[in-house]
Scaffold this motif. Structure first.
Motif, PDB file in Angstrom:
ATOM      1  N   ALA A  71       0.910  -1.216   0.015  1.00 45.10           N
ATOM      2  CA  ALA A  71      -0.065   0.159  -0.017  1.00 45.10           C
ATOM      3  C   ALA A  71       0.990   1.269  -0.071  1.00 45.10           C
ATOM      4  CB  ALA A  71      -0.985  -0.034   1.210  1.00 45.10           C
ATOM      5  N   GLU A  72       1.829   1.329   0.717  1.00 46.98           N
ATOM      6  CA  GLU A  72       2.822   2.196   0.717  1.00 46.98           C
ATOM      7  C   GLU A  72       3.593   2.730  -0.377  1.00 46.98           C
ATOM      8  OE1 GLU A  72       6.098   2.163   3.847  1.00 46.98           O
ATOM      9  OE2 GLU A  72       4.537   1.760   5.417  1.00 46.98           O
ATOM     10  N   LYS A  73       3.728   1.482  -1.439  1.00 49.55           N
ATOM     11  CA  LYS A  73       4.268   1.958  -2.587  1.00 49.55           C
ATOM     12  C   LYS A  73       3.269   2.063  -3.863  1.00 49.55           C
ATOM     13  CE  LYS A  73       8.112  -1.164  -1.050  1.00 49.55           C
ATOM     14  NZ  LYS A  73       8.819  -2.415  -1.137  1.00 49.55           N
ATOM     15  N   GLU A  74       1.934   1.858  -3.428  1.00 49.60           N
ATOM     16  CA  GLU A  74       0.900   1.993  -4.601  1.00 49.60           C
ATOM     17  C   GLU A  74       0.825   3.324  -5.074  1.00 49.60           C
ATOM     18  OE1 GLU A  74      -0.987   0.671  -7.371  1.00 49.60           O
ATOM     19  OE2 GLU A  74      -0.634  -1.109  -5.985  1.00 49.60           O
ATOM     20  N   ASN A  75       0.800   3.452  -6.511  1.00 51.54           N
ATOM     21  CA  ASN A  75       0.296   4.787  -6.856  1.00 51.54           C
ATOM     22  C   ASN A  75      -1.162   4.852  -7.246  1.00 51.54           C
ATOM     23  OD1 ASN A  75       3.089   5.752  -7.004  1.00 51.54           O
ATOM     24  ND2 ASN A  75       3.416   4.563  -8.619  1.00 51.54           N
ATOM     25  N   ASP A  76      -1.768   3.516  -7.469  1.00 53.91           N
ATOM     26  CA  ASP A  76      -3.041   3.669  -7.815  1.00 53.91           C
ATOM     27  C   ASP A  76      -4.177   3.715  -6.340  1.00 53.91           C
ATOM     28  OD1 ASP A  76      -5.911   2.988  -8.256  1.00 53.91           O
ATOM     29  OD2 ASP A  76      -5.219   1.076  -9.567  1.00 53.91           O
ATOM     30  N   GLY A  77      -4.616   4.856  -6.305  1.00 55.12           N
ATOM     31  CA  GLY A  77      -5.392   5.181  -5.179  1.00 55.12           C
ATOM     32  C   GLY A  77      -6.566   4.125  -4.794  1.00 55.12           C
ATOM     33  N   GLU A  78      -7.252   3.704  -5.738  1.00 50.06           N
ATOM     34  CA  GLU A  78      -8.211   2.592  -5.615  1.00 50.06           C
ATOM     35  C   GLU A  78      -7.490   1.191  -4.941  1.00 50.06           C
ATOM     36  OE1 GLU A  78     -11.671   0.253  -7.927  1.00 50.06           O
ATOM     37  OE2 GLU A  78     -11.004   1.904  -8.860  1.00 50.06           O
ATOM     38  N   ARG A  79      -6.429   0.865  -5.742  1.00 50.76           N
ATOM     39  CA  ARG A  79      -5.783  -0.406  -5.024  1.00 50.76           C
ATOM     40  C   ARG A  79      -5.200  -0.134  -3.670  1.00 50.76           C
ATOM     41  NH1 ARG A  79      -5.102  -5.620  -5.467  1.00 50.76           N
ATOM     42  NH2 ARG A  79      -2.847  -6.428  -5.346  1.00 50.76           N
ATOM     43  N   CYS A  80      -4.767   1.028  -3.416  1.00 52.18           N
ATOM     44  CA  CYS A  80      -4.479   1.382  -1.979  1.00 52.18           C
ATOM     45  C   CYS A  80      -5.403   1.080  -0.971  1.00 52.18           C
ATOM     46  CB  CYS A  80      -3.808   2.594  -1.923  1.00 52.18           C
ATOM     47  SG  CYS A  80      -2.852   3.242  -0.484  1.00 52.18           S
ATOM     48  N   VAL A  81      -6.612   1.688  -1.180  1.00 49.80           N
ATOM     49  CA  VAL A  81      -7.881   1.629  -0.459  1.00 49.80           C
ATOM     50  C   VAL A  81      -8.230   0.156  -0.240  1.00 49.80           C
ATOM     51  CG1 VAL A  81     -10.117   2.078  -0.334  1.00 49.80           C
ATOM     52  CG2 VAL A  81      -8.705   4.059  -0.919  1.00 49.80           C
ATOM     53  N   LYS A  82      -8.157  -0.758  -1.170  1.00 47.29           N
ATOM     54  CA  LYS A  82      -8.456  -1.918  -1.402  1.00 47.29           C
ATOM     55  C   LYS A  82      -7.330  -2.894  -0.169  1.00 47.29           C
ATOM     56  CE  LYS A  82     -11.130  -2.377  -5.469  1.00 47.29           C
ATOM     57  NZ  LYS A  82     -11.215  -3.077  -6.591  1.00 47.29           N
TER      58      LYS A  82
END
Length: 108
Positions: A71-82
């Motif tokens: 999640a810390e490395k994720e650039n996709d906001g939706e994926r981070c929320v998931k």
């Protein structure tokens, strides 16, 4: 599957619910993938279930940590929320498994 008491069945149900939640969030597709993400082999989830143990708390902790790093490395906001929702679900499962373990300890 060996004979299981109500607490064991409750813990296995928690695993089933968690897997379904993680699958619905799209962070895992199969139990094999879940096993690998827990830092184990692809048959881990099925084997532990068949033995009546379920996914161990340490494996769930590893999974939550792994998702937090992703999640810390994720650039996709939706994926981070998931991923964050998945972490919450994992932590709730850990808390409930600990509660059930306390019941087991006081029963003996």
């Amino acid at each position: 599957m060996k004979h299981m008491n109500a607490l064991t069945l409750a813990k296995l149900e928690l695993d089933r619910q968690l897997f379904n939640e993680l699958k619905s969030l799209g962070v895992v597709k199969t139990q094999s993938e879940l096993g690998k993400l827990c830092g184990k082999n692809t048959s881990y989830v099925a084997c532990m279930r068949n033995k009546g143990f379920g996914v161990q708390i340490g494996s769930l902790t590893f999974l939550a940590s792994r998702f937090a790093n992703l999640a810390e490395k994720e650039n996709d906001g939706e994926r981070c929320v998931k991923l964050r929702l998945a972490i919450q679900a994992i932590k709730q499962t850990i808390d409930e498994k600990c509660r059930l373990r306390e019941i087991e300890l006081h029963a003996y």
